[in-house]
Design an enzyme around this catalytic site. Structure first.
Site: not given
Ligand SMILES: NC(=O)c1ccc[n+]([C@@H]2O[C@H](COP(=O)([O-])OP(=O)(O)OC[C@H]3O[C@@H](n4cnc5c(N)ncnc54)[C@H](O)[C@@H]3O)[C@@H](O)[C@H]2O)c1
Length: 336
Positions: A151, A163, A167
């Protein structure tokens, strides 16, 4: 003839959003697909086994082959069983696409260890689990494809430390797989996808969209540049024999733009003939590197750069197709 005739793919998180589009396109290109989805809420809570089965039904209705798997990618042994399920159902395994994902957004100073762990478990450990078990098989058969969703949040999204870390970890994991499995004819690539899914419905700007249109971004996406299905052609291509030579790369899919990222590069070096003193660094770093500190180098909104490309800089390469390269190759005009 499909681009994936005779191939077998596992697509995780394929019950919804970007994974669903990839599973369906791969099936349309001739692959038999294990459609994995735990059917959780965006936070990772709850289970709904009908989510994976629905996509299996859609694929079968279109004449394709698919089976459902409703286990969590975060479960190491379940990932092993998923690989075995592909082999039992379809006789082989050629492609793994890691799409399963959840969000538990929080600023770093408020984040709990549980929020951190849940996101690391699904994204980073889940991607490891599938890469690990698939690579055992890929190494034996001397072929295979690993395609992992990362991402733009990996480049520093402020409210997503868990996150972003997962990622960014997936990029490192993918590059390691690419190098470690090259001798076995296996490729590994990472993709920064985009698409108005429920993940995007959860971000603050989605609330503005609801205020304007009365609808969530995901409800308005079908057939537009924001359609999550727009990611599927790039991933399907990377999974095909036509992409055998492509490994260890980071791609982006932003609307109708397909993007190749640069690899991290050293851009400036200061060298001394002794260990640097702190005073020397304080004097010379601002001078030598200072201009690079002016720009925000880790801006997570990487795709904004595409919007800034001047209209006249695009090169026509086919009907409805254009190219823009920050790195222009001298031979390029002869290629097209
Ligand atoms: N939508 C975007 O713009 C965007 C941007 C960058 C990255 N991504 C990444 O792309 C991937 C797909 O995202 P999406 O937007 O389609 O999300 P989505 O929420 O629509 O789909 C994700 C699916 O994963 C499933 N899932 C969650 N935890 C699971 C688990 N433990 N095991 C198996 N399945 C599980 C969910 O049930 C869901 O159906 C994710 O990895 C996401 O981080 C999406």
């Amino acid at each position: 003839m499909g681009m994936l005739d005779g191939k077998v793919a596992i697509v995780t998180g394929a019950g919804r959003g970007i994974g669903r589009g990839i599973a369906r396109q791969m099936a349309a290109e001739g692959a038999a697909v294990v459609v994995n989805d735990l059917g959780t809420a965006l936070s990772g809570e709850g289970v709904d086994v009908s989510v994976a089965q629905q996509v299996v039904d859609e694929i079968r209705a279109e004449g394709g082959s698919a089976v459902a798997n409703t286990d969590s990618v975060a479960d190491y042994r379940a990932a092993e069983a998923m690989v075995q399920q592909a082999i039992d159902a379809f006789g082989r395994l050629d492609i793994v696409v890691n799409c399963a994902g959840i969000l538990r957004d929080r600023m770093i100073f408020n984040m709990t260890p549980e929020e951190w762990q849940a996101v690391i478990d699904v994204h980073l450990k889940g991607t490891f689990n599938l890469c690990k078990w698939a690579s055992v098989r890929f190494r034996e058969q001397k072929s295979g494809r690993l395609i992992n969703m990362t991402s733009n949040s990996a480049f520093g999204a402020p409210g997503q430390p868990n996150y972003a870390a997962a990622k960014a970890g997936i990029i490192g994991l993918t590059l390691s797989c690419a190098n470690g499995l090259a001798r076995y004819n296996v490729t590994a690539n990472a993709v920064v996808p985009s698409g108005a899914t429920r993940m995007i419905d959860s971000i603050p700007s989605a609330r503005e969209a609801v205020a304007h249109t009365g609808k969530l971004p995901s409800e308005l996406a079908a057939g537009t540049e924001k359609d999550p299905d727009n990611v599927a052609p790039l991933v399907t291509y990377l999974a095909s024999d036509a992409a055998q030579h492509i490994s260890g790369h980071l791609f982006g899919s932003f609307g109708y733009n397909v993007v190749l990222f640069s690899q991290p590069k050293i851009i400036k070096t200061l060298r001394a003939d002794h260990r640097w003193t702190v005073e020397e660094l304080a004097q010379h770093i601002p001078q030598a590197f200072g201009s690079d500190f002016q720009e925000v180098v880790n801006d997570p909104r990487v795709s904004a750069a595409i919007e800034a490309i001047p209209e006249g800089k695009w090169v026509e390469i086919g009907p409805g197709l254009r190219f823009y390269g920050t790195k222009i190759e001298p031979h390029m005009e002869f290629v097209w």
